[in-house]
Design an enzyme around this catalytic site. Structure first.
Site, PDB file in Angstrom:
ATOM      1  N   LYS A  44       0.850  -1.200   0.000  1.00  0.00           N
ATOM      2  CA  LYS A  44       0.000   0.000   0.000  1.00  0.00           C
ATOM      3  C   LYS A  44       0.886   1.250   0.000  1.00  0.00           C
ATOM      4  CE  LYS A  44      -3.253   3.108   0.830  1.00  0.00           C
ATOM      5  NZ  LYS A  44      -4.124   3.581  -0.262  1.00  0.00           N
ATOM      6  N   CYS A 130      -1.938  10.521  -6.226  1.00  0.00           N
ATOM      7  CA  CYS A 130      -3.060  10.257  -5.311  1.00  0.00           C
ATOM      8  C   CYS A 130      -4.109  11.358  -5.437  1.00  0.00           C
ATOM      9  CB  CYS A 130      -2.598  10.168  -3.860  1.00  0.00           C
ATOM     10  SG  CYS A 130      -4.021   9.847  -2.793  1.00  0.00           S
TER      11      CYS A 130
HETATM   12  O1  ERO Z   1      -7.212   7.385  -1.407  1.00  0.00           O
HETATM   13  C1  ERO Z   1      -6.223   6.657  -1.542  1.00  0.00           C
HETATM   14  O2  ERO Z   1      -5.616   6.136  -0.583  1.00  0.00           O
HETATM   15  C2  ERO Z   1      -5.789   6.440  -2.935  1.00  0.00           C
HETATM   16  N1  ERO Z   1      -6.751   6.113  -3.835  1.00  0.00           N
HETATM   17  C3  ERO Z   1      -6.459   5.968  -5.165  1.00  0.00           C
HETATM   18  O3  ERO Z   1      -7.357   5.691  -5.980  1.00  0.00           O
HETATM   19  N2  ERO Z   1      -5.206   6.160  -5.580  1.00  0.00           N
HETATM   20  C4  ERO Z   1      -4.200   6.471  -4.724  1.00  0.00           C
HETATM   21  O4  ERO Z   1      -3.067   6.629  -5.200  1.00  0.00           O
HETATM   22  C5  ERO Z   1      -4.502   6.632  -3.340  1.00  0.00           C
HETATM   23  C6  ERO Z   1      -3.490   7.016  -2.391  1.00  0.00           C
HETATM   24  C7  ERO Z   1      -2.224   7.189  -2.617  1.00  0.00           C
END
Ligand code: ERO
Length: 311
Positions: A44, A130
């Protein structure tokens, strides 16, 4: 049927892995990915310190994909680095990716320094896309800032680095970003992160389906496949041949995996569908991919990878 491929010096049993954010926040989930049919996997996206992320509900599966505004819930980079260092001790040949992001440029550099000083020697994926942190624009839509970050990062970061990109929607933007990336020793780009700031409405309740940011969130799954393929293809055509492209977006079937490979992906990531189906999805996708290759008379991925025809 031979589904084997290579990612740089790493021989892989196939081309599949998870997309960061899905099934990779906890060590238990990472261990499940390691035991699955995925050839490799990514952690993650981590910030330096742990984060709880945005208020719930912050993820919704939809008939045509998903919307999320997770807001980067994660256990902090030291948690993932500890896992990665231990995994490398156990199985030094296993390829694993470490995804990270910073809220500020100094946080990005501090994280890259921490990775540089660690015993983790796999690929680091810098997430410049993000879409879900309130008040923080996606870095990779700011071309000058992206250039500045890469210039500084490569003064000290000497391990293999890839960049997670947001989708672009204009040929001039593909040109501009590729020109920047081609000036740095990056190993790969990953196209695409979710399509930022969509809005999904529940007709019955007349409300947005997720809570953060008034319902605005990143779109993933089937509805983003055409955009993902366009980005994979556009960057494959523009980047130095030694920069690989990882394809992410809209993979629900073996046919989708085939299309990503055809457009030039070296590896293919699965996000929304992994969330919906769990790690068993990898075996299903591989069975379907093998059936398509057999029907078309291909013995290996190399025979069609990057060979999209145009009319
Ligand atoms: O909200 C998130 O943690 C997230 N959601 C995404 O669709 N892409 C991301 O890159 C990301 C957080 C880095």
């Amino acid at each position: 049927m031979n589904l084997a491929t290579n990612f740089f010096d790493y021989p892989l049993e196939n081309c599949l892995m998870n997309a960061s954010g899905v099934h990779c926040m906890e060590v238990s989930q990472l261990e499940e990915l390691a035991a699955s049919m995925a050839a490799t996997y990514v952690t993650k996206t981590a910030t330096m310190a742990p984060r709880l992320g945005n208020p719930e509900p912050r993820y919704r599966d939809l008939p045509q994909g998903s919307i999320n505004s997770m807001g980067l819930p994660n256990h902090g980079l030291p948690y993932y680095l500890a896992y990665l260092e231990k995994a490398a001790e156990k199985e030094p040949q296993q390829l694993i990716f470490c995804s990270l992001v910073g809220m500020t440029t100094s946080e990005i550099f501090a994280e890259l320094k921490m990775v540089q000083e660690s015993s983790f020697n796999g690929f680091t994926e810098l997430n410049l896309s993000c879409p879900n942190v309130p008040g923080k624009p996606q870095v990779a839509y700011d071309f000058a800032l992206t250039d500045k970050i890469l210039a500084e990062a490569f003064t000290f970061f000497k391990k293999p680095l890839g960049i997670k990109l947001p989708p672009y929607f204009d040929l001039a933007h593909f040109d501009e970003m590729a020109e920047i990336l081609n000036r740095y020793p990056i190993k790969y780009v990953n196209c695409i992160n979710s399509i930022g700031n969509g809005l999904v409405v529940d007709l019955a309740t007349e409300a947005a389906v997720i809570k953060p940011k008034g319902g605005f969130g990143g779109l993933g799954g089937a509805m983003v496949k055409a955009t993902a393929l366009a980005n994979v293809r556009a960057f494959r055509e523009r980047l130095r041949p030694d920069i690989a492209v990882i394809g992410t977006g809209g993979v629900t079937s073996g046919a989708d995996v085939f299309e990503h490979l055809l457009c030039g992906a070296s590896l293919v990531q699965v996000g929304t569908q992994l969330h919906q189906e769990g790690p068993a999805v990898f075996q299903r996708l591989l069975t379907e991919l093998a059936a398509i290759m057999k029907e078309k008379g291909y013995q290996s991925i190399a025979e069609f990878q990057g060979k999209l025809q145009t009319l």
